[in-house]
Design a protein around this motif. Structure first.
Motif, PDB file in Angstrom:
ATOM      1  N   LYS A 287       0.840  -1.201   0.000  1.00 30.13           N
ATOM      2  CA  LYS A 287       0.000   0.000   0.000  1.00 30.13           C
ATOM      3  C   LYS A 287       0.880   1.258   0.000  1.00 30.13           C
ATOM      4  O   LYS A 287       0.609   2.208  -0.723  1.00 30.13           O
ATOM      5  N   PHE A 288       1.950   1.237   0.801  1.00 21.39           N
ATOM      6  CA  PHE A 288       2.856   2.385   0.815  1.00 21.39           C
ATOM      7  C   PHE A 288       3.557   2.538  -0.526  1.00 21.39           C
ATOM      8  O   PHE A 288       3.646   3.635  -1.075  1.00 21.39           O
ATOM      9  N   TRP A 289       4.058   1.425  -1.068  1.00 25.03           N
ATOM     10  CA  TRP A 289       4.866   1.472  -2.282  1.00 25.03           C
ATOM     11  C   TRP A 289       4.053   1.865  -3.512  1.00 25.03           C
ATOM     12  O   TRP A 289       4.528   2.619  -4.359  1.00 25.03           O
ATOM     13  N   HIS A 290       2.815   1.339  -3.623  1.00 24.53           N
ATOM     14  CA  HIS A 290       2.038   1.547  -4.852  1.00 24.53           C
ATOM     15  C   HIS A 290       0.977   2.632  -4.746  1.00 24.53           C
ATOM     16  O   HIS A 290       0.499   3.116  -5.772  1.00 24.53           O
ATOM     17  N   VAL A 291       0.586   3.030  -3.529  1.00 28.69           N
ATOM     18  CA  VAL A 291      -0.473   4.027  -3.385  1.00 28.69           C
ATOM     19  C   VAL A 291       0.074   5.336  -2.815  1.00 28.69           C
ATOM     20  O   VAL A 291      -0.114   6.406  -3.394  1.00 28.69           O
ATOM     21  N   VAL A 292       0.745   5.250  -1.673  1.00 27.81           N
ATOM     22  CA  VAL A 292       1.172   6.469  -0.975  1.00 27.81           C
ATOM     23  C   VAL A 292       2.373   7.111  -1.653  1.00 27.81           C
ATOM     24  O   VAL A 292       2.406   8.326  -1.861  1.00 27.81           O
ATOM     25  N   LEU A 293       3.368   6.328  -1.994  1.00 25.57           N
ATOM     26  CA  LEU A 293       4.606   6.877  -2.558  1.00 25.57           C
ATOM     27  C   LEU A 293       4.394   7.679  -3.838  1.00 25.57           C
ATOM     28  O   LEU A 293       4.979   8.767  -3.970  1.00 25.57           O
ATOM     29  N   PRO A 294       3.574   7.218  -4.803  1.00 26.67           N
ATOM     30  CA  PRO A 294       3.359   8.079  -5.983  1.00 26.67           C
ATOM     31  C   PRO A 294       2.681   9.408  -5.663  1.00 26.67           C
ATOM     32  O   PRO A 294       2.917  10.400  -6.344  1.00 26.67           O
ATOM     33  N   ILE A 295       1.876   9.442  -4.593  1.00 29.53           N
ATOM     34  CA  ILE A 295       1.195  10.689  -4.251  1.00 29.53           C
ATOM     35  C   ILE A 295       2.152  11.668  -3.571  1.00 29.53           C
ATOM     36  O   ILE A 295       2.095  12.875  -3.810  1.00 29.53           O
ATOM     37  N   ILE A 296       3.041  11.161  -2.727  1.00 30.04           N
ATOM     38  CA  ILE A 296       3.952  12.055  -1.999  1.00 30.04           C
ATOM     39  C   ILE A 296       5.285  12.256  -2.724  1.00 30.04           C
ATOM     40  O   ILE A 296       6.177  12.909  -2.194  1.00 30.04           O
ATOM     41  N   GLN A 297       5.400  11.755  -3.928  1.00 35.55           N
ATOM     42  CA  GLN A 297       6.647  11.884  -4.695  1.00 35.55           C
ATOM     43  C   GLN A 297       7.072  13.339  -4.919  1.00 35.55           C
ATOM     44  O   GLN A 297       8.262  13.645  -4.814  1.00 35.55           O
ATOM     45  N   PRO A 298       6.155  14.283  -5.190  1.00 35.11           N
ATOM     46  CA  PRO A 298       6.610  15.682  -5.292  1.00 35.11           C
ATOM     47  C   PRO A 298       7.218  16.201  -3.998  1.00 35.11           C
ATOM     48  O   PRO A 298       8.164  16.995  -4.023  1.00 35.11           O
ATOM     49  N   GLY A 299       6.708  15.766  -2.870  1.00 40.83           N
ATOM     50  CA  GLY A 299       7.279  16.182  -1.586  1.00 40.83           C
ATOM     51  C   GLY A 299       8.668  15.636  -1.383  1.00 40.83           C
ATOM     52  O   GLY A 299       9.546  16.329  -0.847  1.00 40.83           O
ATOM     53  N   ILE A 300       8.898  14.408  -1.796  1.00 40.88           N
ATOM     54  CA  ILE A 300      10.232  13.814  -1.682  1.00 40.88           C
ATOM     55  C   ILE A 300      11.217  14.557  -2.575  1.00 40.88           C
ATOM     56  O   ILE A 300      12.348  14.832  -2.185  1.00 40.88           O
ATOM     57  N   GLY A 301      10.773  14.920  -3.772  1.00 42.98           N
ATOM     58  CA  GLY A 301      11.638  15.678  -4.673  1.00 42.98           C
ATOM     59  C   GLY A 301      11.966  17.057  -4.128  1.00 42.98           C
ATOM     60  O   GLY A 301      13.112  17.506  -4.181  1.00 42.98           O
ATOM     61  N   ALA A 302      10.960  17.756  -3.594  1.00 45.54           N
ATOM     62  CA  ALA A 302      11.198  19.083  -3.007  1.00 45.54           C
ATOM     63  C   ALA A 302      12.111  18.974  -1.794  1.00 45.54           C
ATOM     64  O   ALA A 302      13.014  19.801  -1.616  1.00 45.54           O
ATOM     65  N   LEU A 303      11.894  17.949  -0.975  1.00 39.47           N
ATOM     66  CA  LEU A 303      12.750  17.747   0.197  1.00 39.47           C
ATOM     67  C   LEU A 303      14.181  17.422  -0.220  1.00 39.47           C
ATOM     68  O   LEU A 303      15.133  17.872   0.424  1.00 39.47           O
ATOM     69  N   ALA A 304      14.349  16.666  -1.304  1.00 37.69           N
ATOM     70  CA  ALA A 304      15.689  16.359  -1.799  1.00 37.69           C
ATOM     71  C   ALA A 304      16.414  17.637  -2.205  1.00 37.69           C
ATOM     72  O   ALA A 304      17.595  17.817  -1.900  1.00 37.69           O
ATOM     73  N   ILE A 305      15.707  18.540  -2.875  1.00 42.02           N
ATOM     74  CA  ILE A 305      16.323  19.812  -3.279  1.00 42.02           C
ATOM     75  C   ILE A 305      16.692  20.638  -2.063  1.00 42.02           C
ATOM     76  O   ILE A 305      17.820  21.136  -1.946  1.00 42.02           O
ATOM     77  N   PHE A 306      15.758  20.807  -1.131  1.00 41.17           N
ATOM     78  CA  PHE A 306      16.022  21.619   0.053  1.00 41.17           C
ATOM     79  C   PHE A 306      17.165  21.055   0.881  1.00 41.17           C
ATOM     80  O   PHE A 306      18.031  21.793   1.348  1.00 41.17           O
ATOM     81  N   THR A 307      17.170  19.739   1.063  1.00 37.07           N
ATOM     82  CA  THR A 307      18.216  19.110   1.877  1.00 37.07           C
ATOM     83  C   THR A 307      19.575  19.215   1.201  1.00 37.07           C
ATOM     84  O   THR A 307      20.576  19.517   1.851  1.00 37.07           O
ATOM     85  N   PHE A 308      19.619  18.977  -0.106  1.00 37.75           N
ATOM     86  CA  PHE A 308      20.893  19.048  -0.820  1.00 37.75           C
ATOM     87  C   PHE A 308      21.467  20.455  -0.776  1.00 37.75           C
ATOM     88  O   PHE A 308      22.649  20.645  -0.475  1.00 37.75           O
ATOM     89  N   ILE A 309      20.632  21.449  -1.040  1.00 39.09           N
ATOM     90  CA  ILE A 309      21.131  22.823  -1.076  1.00 39.09           C
ATOM     91  C   ILE A 309      21.566  23.286   0.309  1.00 39.09           C
ATOM     92  O   ILE A 309      22.604  23.929   0.464  1.00 39.09           O
TER      93      ILE A 309
END
Length: 164
Positions: free
Chosen positions: A68-90
């Motif tokens: 459920k996490f891998w196929h339902v939740v993760l695709p929905i929160i993927q923009p948040g993970i990407g934004a967090l990756a940018i903020f954390t890296f910078i």
């Protein structure tokens, strides 16, 4: 915890890194930035965007928690993970003070530290051409990461915006 600067926890963090024998390693440079409270807050906001009806329908279809996490939740929160990756890296890339404290050898110096040593190595006059070339080289990884995750960043910034 988000209101406190990283320098407030520097001494306990330095003691922990020394005790774990991470001094002058990549783990000392990367891992403290991963667990910063801003990331927890941002991902909490994104997880509220997951409809409970969708999770209930996945339960009815027989999905386990991991599926459920891998196929339902993760695709929905993927923009948040990407934004967090940018903020954390910078933020970790520009964290000059922590990099200076946690590294001892020239081999482990990061590009921002290297640019700073270029400015300090000149005794009587600065070589501005070399300094600007170093600054350009140090900014390229941030620009590349932003360009790669740009769509996630724009979706992540507008997570709480009211739709008209």
């Amino acid at each position: 915890a988000m209101a406190l600067p990283k320098q407030v926890i520097l001494i306990p963090l330095l003691r922990l890194i020394t005790k774990l024998k991470w001094m002058d390693t990549y783990a000392a440079l990367i891992l403290p930035a991963v667990g910063w409270p801003f990331g927890v807050f941002l991902m909490k906001q994104f997880s509220h965007a997951v409809p409970t009806e969708l999770l209930e329908s996945a339960d009815i279809d027989g999905c386990g928690e991991i599926k459920k996490f891998w196929h339902v939740v993760l695709p929905i929160i993927q923009p948040g993970i990407g934004a967090l990756a940018i903020f954390t890296f910078i933020s970790s890339w520009n964290d000059y003070f922590s990099q200076l404290v946690f590294t001892n050898s020239k081999v482990m110096q990061t590009l921002p530290l290297g640019v700073a040593t270029l400015a300090q190595s000149a005794e009587f006059s600065l070589n501005y051409g070399l300094l600007m070339a170093g600054a350009l080289l140090a900014s390229l990884p941030m620009i590349l990461v932003f360009l790669m995750f740009q769509s996630f960043f724009t979706q992540g910034v507008t997570v709480g915006a009211v739709k008209g």
